[in-house]
Design a protein around this motif. Structure first.
Motif, mmCIF file in Angstrom:
data_model
loop_
_atom_site.group_PDB
_atom_site.id
_atom_site.type_symbol
_atom_site.label_atom_id
_atom_site.label_comp_id
_atom_site.label_asym_id
_atom_site.label_seq_id
_atom_site.Cartn_x
_atom_site.Cartn_y
_atom_site.Cartn_z
ATOM 1 N N SER A 185 0.798 -1.274 0.051
ATOM 2 C CA SER A 185 0.070 -0.056 0.131
ATOM 3 C C SER A 185 0.919 1.276 -0.024
ATOM 4 N N ASP A 186 0.265 2.193 -0.607
ATOM 5 C CA ASP A 186 1.295 3.339 -1.161
ATOM 6 C C ASP A 186 1.867 4.113 0.292
ATOM 7 N N ALA A 187 0.681 4.174 1.107
ATOM 8 C CA ALA A 187 0.871 5.177 2.114
ATOM 9 C C ALA A 187 1.008 4.476 3.635
ATOM 10 N N THR B 242 3.342 2.515 5.201
ATOM 11 C CA THR B 242 4.496 2.683 5.799
ATOM 12 C C THR B 242 4.627 3.975 6.546
ATOM 13 N N ARG C 76 8.805 12.472 3.379
ATOM 14 C CA ARG C 76 9.541 11.844 2.359
ATOM 15 C C ARG C 76 9.015 10.372 1.630
ATOM 16 N N ASN C 77 8.520 9.703 2.508
ATOM 17 C CA ASN C 77 8.123 8.276 1.853
ATOM 18 C C ASN C 77 6.573 8.577 1.323
ATOM 19 N N ALA C 78 5.742 9.233 1.841
ATOM 20 C CA ALA C 78 4.394 9.231 1.021
ATOM 21 C C ALA C 78 3.621 10.583 1.043
ATOM 22 N N GLN C 79 4.510 11.808 1.511
ATOM 23 C CA GLN C 79 4.121 13.177 1.514
ATOM 24 C C GLN C 79 2.787 13.114 2.417
ATOM 25 N N HIS D 141 -3.448 6.874 -0.746
ATOM 26 C CA HIS D 141 -2.128 7.110 -1.380
ATOM 27 C C HIS D 141 -1.095 7.697 -0.652
ATOM 28 N N GLN E 48 -0.065 12.103 0.363
ATOM 29 C CA GLN E 48 -0.162 13.196 -0.178
ATOM 30 C C GLN E 48 -1.450 13.866 0.644
#
Lengths: 189, 190
Positions: free
Chosen positions: A49-51, A53, A82-85, A102, A104
């Motif tokens: 999953s994008d976010a 972590t 850094r990792n997923a804004q 996601h 951001q």
């Protein structure tokens, strides 16, 4: 500030609930069989999953803030960015069980996010000039991509905020709000 | 799922066309058709240095080709790399044809969406799904997507259309039309 930090949920409870909600929203199995199963599901989500972590790093940071650990929370915050804004201020109380789709996102001020809330990309939840009280978002709210929720307002439970909506007034329970400024287009019944 | 992955364009063809289109939109002359591979590689490397999102775009192209060949682990790391360098997050199901310009990065694209050649994607754009449907939009050739626009759901955007800034598009857009607003309406024609 320490009184506020005491409201952050514990790390283990929060991450477990987040993993369940994330699996559920992704359409995957979300009833964990054991502690071991849950642990591997969390690791799997951090990979696929994008976010997630960044989400776990945020939870770790919130738990550290609660215990008054110095320096490390700020480094974890940098890591999330850094990792997923994902930029979540220290005054944000996020109940266990939130799904960040996601990453951001920017959340800051005295904000409360209920469990079961879905936060899409490019969402801002924050302050209006001169007031550090931010929105109180109820449980099960679905926030569409690009929506901005700003100022000392309340968003009711199970409300749906449309994509690119700008919410500056309180929203009742279980309604759909869209537009700029947001207005209710579909009421509860 | 595996058959779908084969829809992704070959790496070199995609990077060549991307370099061409990005150069064109940056106002730099570059004709990829009769250039030598070394010159194309030089121009691509140069764009990776000077353009905000081109590095992430090349990482994405590499990722999709490695995925199609069944390489493990590395595609996911490339995905993280494009998220960390330019906040470009593109799902595996998305098909992007060769020759697309991601202007600065900050783009989230998801679902079974398709983006054809010549499209420009500005910052803070989301292209993706609406609840309960895996299909996203199909965006035809030479569409300009303005900053902050959101395109959500199953519909088609006609060739040469212009999507205004902060528009929320959830239904078909005719070819050559300019749309804007929440939800987006036709506000002009070219």
């Amino acid at each position: 500030m320490q009184g506020l930090f005491a409201q952050h949920p514990g790390f283990r409870i929060a991450v477990l609930a987040d993993a369940r909600v994330t699996c559920h929203q992704r359409g995957e199995r979300h009833d964990f069989r054991s502690g071991r199963d849950a642990f591997f599901q969390v690791l799997r989500l951090m990979w696929v999953s994008d976010a997630f972590t960044a989400h776990v790093a945020y939870r770790l940071r919130a738990a550290m803030l609660r215990r008054g650990v110095p320096v490390l929370p700020r480094m974890l915050h940098r890591f999330c960015m850094r990792n997923a804004q994902v930029s979540i201020g220290p005054g944000v109380v996020m109940q266990p069980g939130v799904y960040i789709v996601h990453g951001q996102i920017v959340l800051d001020g005295l904000v409360e996010i209920g469990s079961g809330t879905v936060i899409s990309p490019w969402v801002t939840i924050g302050l209006r000039g001169g007031d550090i009280q931010g929105p109180i978002v109820g449980t099960g709210v679905n926030i569409g991509t690009g929506a901005k929720i700003i100022g000392p307002i309340e968003v009711g439970h199970d409300a749906l905020i449309g994509a690119n909506a700008v919410v500056t007034t309180s929203i009742p329970n279980a309604v759909t709000a869209v537009g700029m400024p947001a207005r209710v287009v579909k009421s509860a019944d | 799922m595996h058959a779908h992955r084969q829809l992704h364009p070959p790496f070199w063809e995609a990077v060549k066309k991307d370099t061409h289109v990005v150069s064109f939109h940056r106002g730099e002359y570059f004709e990829s058709a009769d250039a030598s591979p070394w010159y194309i590689a030089y121009r691509a490397l140069r764009l990776m240095w000077v353009s905000d999102a081109f590095f992430a775009q090349v990482a994405y192209r590499a990722r999709m080709r490695l995925r199609a060949r069944g390489v493990p682990v590395i595609p996911r790391l490339l995905h993280k790399l494009s998220m960390m360098t330019s906040q470009v997050s593109i799902d595996e199901m998305v098909v992007i044809h060769p020759g697309v310009n991601i202007a600065h990065g900050q783009v989230v694209i998801g679902g079974l969406s398709e983006i054809k050649s010549g499209c420009v994607i500005s910052p803070w754009v989301s292209i993706g799904l609406q609840a309960g449907n895996l299909k996203g939009p199909t965006i035809h050739e030479n569409v300009f997507i303005g900053s902050g626009a959101k395109l959500l759901g199953e519909f088609e955007v006609g060739a040469g259309a212009v999507i205004g800034s902060q528009a929320m598009v959830n239904r078909d857009v005719p070819a050559g039309a300019t749309v804007g607003g929440i939800p987006a309406k036709v506000i002009g024609n070219s």
